[in-house]
Design a protein around this motif. Structure first.
Motif, PDB file in Angstrom:
ATOM      1  N   SER A 153       4.744   4.684  -3.985  1.00 19.94           N
ATOM      2  CA  SER A 153       4.802   4.339  -2.566  1.00 19.94           C
ATOM      3  C   SER A 153       3.552   3.627  -2.059  1.00 19.94           C
ATOM      4  O   SER A 153       3.652   2.717  -1.220  1.00 19.94           O
ATOM      5  CB  SER A 153       5.048   5.584  -1.723  1.00 19.94           C
ATOM      6  N   ALA A 154       2.381   3.996  -2.545  1.00 20.39           N
ATOM      7  CA  ALA A 154       1.127   3.413  -2.060  1.00 20.39           C
ATOM      8  C   ALA A 154       1.035   1.913  -2.336  1.00 20.39           C
ATOM      9  O   ALA A 154       0.309   1.200  -1.644  1.00 20.39           O
ATOM     10  CB  ALA A 154      -0.061   4.132  -2.691  1.00 20.39           C
ATOM     11  N   LEU A 155       1.779   1.426  -3.328  1.00 20.92           N
ATOM     12  CA  LEU A 155       1.719  -0.001  -3.668  1.00 20.92           C
ATOM     13  C   LEU A 155       2.673  -0.841  -2.835  1.00 20.92           C
ATOM     14  O   LEU A 155       2.723  -2.054  -2.977  1.00 20.92           O
ATOM     15  CB  LEU A 155       1.976  -0.190  -5.167  1.00 20.92           C
ATOM     16  N   LYS A 156       3.472  -0.201  -1.991  1.00 23.30           N
ATOM     17  CA  LYS A 156       4.318  -0.860  -0.985  1.00 23.30           C
ATOM     18  C   LYS A 156       5.321  -1.866  -1.556  1.00 23.30           C
ATOM     19  O   LYS A 156       5.669  -2.846  -0.900  1.00 23.30           O
ATOM     20  CB  LYS A 156       3.445  -1.521   0.081  1.00 23.30           C
ATOM     21  N   GLY A 157       5.823  -1.610  -2.745  1.00 20.05           N
ATOM     22  CA  GLY A 157       6.831  -2.484  -3.335  1.00 20.05           C
ATOM     23  C   GLY A 157       8.124  -2.533  -2.549  1.00 20.05           C
ATOM     24  O   GLY A 157       8.826  -3.548  -2.543  1.00 20.05           O
ATOM     25  N   ARG A 158       8.425  -1.455  -1.845  1.00 19.56           N
ATOM     26  CA  ARG A 158       9.654  -1.399  -1.045  1.00 19.56           C
ATOM     27  C   ARG A 158       9.654  -2.491   0.029  1.00 19.56           C
ATOM     28  O   ARG A 158      10.714  -2.965   0.427  1.00 19.56           O
ATOM     29  CB  ARG A 158       9.798  -0.021  -0.411  1.00 19.56           C
ATOM     30  N   ASN A 159       8.475  -2.923   0.468  1.00 14.79           N
ATOM     31  CA  ASN A 159       8.392  -3.988   1.472  1.00 14.79           C
ATOM     32  C   ASN A 159       8.992  -5.300   0.974  1.00 14.79           C
ATOM     33  O   ASN A 159       9.450  -6.111   1.767  1.00 14.79           O
ATOM     34  CB  ASN A 159       6.935  -4.229   1.892  1.00 14.79           C
ATOM     35  N   LYS A 160       8.990  -5.523  -0.348  1.00 13.68           N
ATOM     36  CA  LYS A 160       9.553  -6.745  -0.920  1.00 13.68           C
ATOM     37  C   LYS A 160      11.065  -6.669  -1.087  1.00 13.68           C
ATOM     38  O   LYS A 160      11.705  -7.666  -1.360  1.00 13.68           O
ATOM     39  CB  LYS A 160       8.895  -7.068  -2.256  1.00 13.68           C
TER      40      LYS A 160
END
Length: 172
Positions: A153-160
């Protein structure tokens, strides 16, 4: 009773390079109960999305996506590394947590309107997912879902991923 999948994830500091905490699904796929549980959960997700194809990036995505496609009785489309596909391809480049790469997909693999769920072992920065989604879209398929065993979650891949329905079995 549901299997606690977190018990089957190993973590390795400074792999494959310093500063990376590598989350390994090997113990999960080595355990038949844990692997079956993960496969069943991802298959239920793909079925809910009315997928008629599963797409997955090389290499661990193949381990995750193939049994789901088999269980659902639908096709599996691999997104491969350079030089691995014998026919005409489309390509998409992407950045990883620790490098860059390009994925390829056969032009004939997806037909316009196909409903595709993209599966992989891990969502980190979202680069691998984004490249696989670009390939599906180049071939006029519809990405209707994204599923992962692990999400960092900390790497924010879901934003892509955007507004595509997304499922992660384990979040760190």
């Amino acid at each position: 009773m549901a299997v606690d999948l977190t018990k089957y994830i190993s973590s390795y500091k400074d792999f494959p390079k310093k500063g990376i905490l590598f989350r390994d699904i090997s113990p999960l796929i080595e355990n038949p109960d844990a692997f079956r549980e993960a496969t069943n959960r991802l298959a239920a997700f793909a079925k809910k999305e009315h997928a008629n194809l599963i797409a997955a990036p090389e290499a661990r995505g193949f381990i995750v996506g193939s049994p789901v496609a088999y269980k659902l009785g639908i096709g599996f489309v691999p997104a491969r590394k350079k030089g691995k596909l014998p026919t005409a391809t489309v390509s998409a480049s992407y950045g990883l947590e620790y490098g860059k790469s390009t994925l390829y997909m056969e032009k004939k693999a997806i037909k316009p309107g196909d409903r595709v769920v993209i599966l992989d072992d891990l969502l980190a920065t979202g680069g691998t997912y984004s490249a696989t989604a670009k390939l599906v879209k180049q071939l006029k398929g519809n990405v209707v879902g994204a599923g992962f065993i692990i999400e960092l979650s900390a790497l924010k891949g879901r934003n892509k991923i955007g507004d595509v329905d997304t499922m992660s079995l384990i979040k760190y």
